[in-house]
Design an enzyme around this catalytic site. Sequence first.
Site, short mmCIF file in Angstrom:
data_model
loop_
_atom_site.label_atom_id
_atom_site.label_comp_id
_atom_site.label_asym_id
_atom_site.label_seq_id
_atom_site.Cartn_x
_atom_site.Cartn_y
_atom_site.Cartn_z
CE LYS A 58 10.90 0.57 -3.93
NZ LYS A 58 9.79 -0.25 -4.25
NE ARG B 63 5.71 -4.31 -9.12
CZ ARG B 63 6.60 -4.13 -8.13
NH1 ARG B 63 6.25 -4.35 -6.88
NH2 ARG B 63 7.83 -3.73 -8.38
CG HIS C 297 10.87 -6.16 -9.60
ND1 HIS C 297 12.08 -6.01 -8.97
CD2 HIS C 297 9.93 -6.03 -8.61
CE1 HIS C 297 11.89 -5.80 -7.67
NE2 HIS C 297 10.59 -5.82 -7.43
NE ARG D 31 15.35 -3.01 -10.15
CZ ARG D 31 15.19 -4.07 -10.95
NH1 ARG D 31 15.96 -4.25 -12.00
NH2 ARG D 31 14.25 -4.97 -10.69
CB CYS E 208 -3.95 4.22 21.28
SG CYS E 208 -4.55 3.21 22.65
CG MET E 209 -3.62 8.18 16.01
SD MET E 209 -4.74 9.52 15.62
CE MET E 209 -6.17 8.65 15.05
CG ASP E 210 -1.74 9.98 19.32
OD1 ASP E 210 -1.44 10.21 18.14
OD2 ASP E 210 -2.87 10.25 19.81
C1 PLP Z 1 11.48 -2.21 -9.29
C2 PLP Z 1 12.19 -2.47 -8.02
N1 PLP Z 1 13.48 -2.83 -8.04
C3 PLP Z 1 14.16 -3.08 -6.90
C4 PLP Z 1 13.55 -2.97 -5.67
C5 PLP Z 1 14.33 -3.30 -4.42
O1 PLP Z 1 13.83 -4.47 -3.86
P1 PLP Z 1 14.43 -5.01 -2.48
O2 PLP Z 1 14.08 -4.00 -1.47
O3 PLP Z 1 13.77 -6.32 -2.28
O4 PLP Z 1 15.90 -5.11 -2.70
C6 PLP Z 1 12.20 -2.61 -5.61
C7 PLP Z 1 11.53 -2.53 -4.30
O5 PLP Z 1 10.42 -2.87 -4.10
C8 PLP Z 1 11.50 -2.36 -6.82
O6 PLP Z 1 10.22 -1.99 -6.80
#
Ligand code: PLP
Length: 388
Positions: free
Chosen positions: A40, A138, A170, A226, A319-321
């Site tokens: 992501k 969350r 999570h 994950r 700065c910005m750039d």
């Molecule tokens: C739902 C979920 N699973 C797994 C991960 C992966 O976490 P990490 O980058 O700490 O391994 C994230 C990342 O934020 C997440 O939001």
Amino acid sequence: MSPYLDPRTASAVIDLDAFATNIETLRTHVAPTAVMVVVKADAYGHGMVECARVAREAGAEWLGVATPEEALALRGAGDRGRLLAWLYGPDTDLGPLVAADVDLSAQSPEQITRVAGSAASLDRRARVHLKIDTGLSRNGATAADWPQVCAAARHAEQLGRLEVVGIWSHLAAADEPGAASVAAQQQAFEAAYEIAREAGLTPSLRHLSNSAGALLLPQQDFDLVRVGIAAYGIDPDVGVAALAGVRLRPVMRLRAQLAQVKVVEPGVGVSYGHTWHTERSTLLGLVPLGYGDGIPRHAGNTGEVGRRGGRAPIRGRICMDQFVIELGDPSTPAEVGDEITVFGPGDHGEPTAADWAAWCGTIGYEIVTRIGGRVPRIYHRGEERDHG
Ligand SMILES: Cc1ncc(COP(=O)(O)O)c(C=O)c1O
């Protein structure tokens, strides 16, 4: 944003070999548990499509993304493997995801109805992972709502519109060895699984751990972990990888060419607000990256960059750039075009993303993920040309 920056001037060099090696290391560490590589947020700033491709080559059974748009972009780029998307709004059309064979997370009867409706209109069965909130507070169903979520999912299964393939949650503090919340979350997760089974569901995938969990908590691996940040070679927190006996290699090197070099007299204020003044006649260099590119403004007068095997301090505000570094006394050899490394693996004395995180009171995750779309990503496999 398009990478509106000459890649010779500045770029984020992405070491895809390091990425593949980190994934292989993590897979070995958690074997026989399967691994989902989280790509992501543009693969934490590293480039989603390229990283996804290499993750598959390195054996990732799963990819994970937050948004439907990320999932569809991966499908558009040709990815056909198992892929989970977990965060969508009330107005998102889930049909394209079901049609693209993307697994979806659901945490409420309302979401289950929407997924089932999308599947019905396509005459398909959607694959769903039910999310239980075991203590992060969350997303995910509360323990109080969980039986109702399971019942709704079972009903949709009986109508032939979806299949609950997973339950997941999570962790809040996997990076804090011994945190009481970790055991409590594991217990709540196991209880939720039992309730799902009693409701008639038969999820074959239970997944709870992120990188820190995968590194430190083998008892919480379940069927799938994950991993995000560890795959990009960054420790979830200081010392976590070492405690697990795992070596990770940072994947991103942010570098630039000096855009200007000049001698400045003593007592001169530098950058906006003159928050720093030269103490003597000194040589300043201009780095053509700024907060518009994701360089944290908090690093002003605090951070350092790598140069010629050493470090040069940041002087004045970011700065910005652009921002200014002090190269040393006026006789220091330096010229426009000299290579500097903002952060990298640390091989040549340059700071790492973890160093930047410490200077800015944040985490390595934020340092790499915030590097903006203006910065070109340069991908390489094999040895990168030595950059001194
Ligand atoms: C739902 C979920 N699973 C797994 C991960 C992966 O976490 P990490 O980058 O700490 O391994 C994230 C990342 O934020 C997440 O939001």
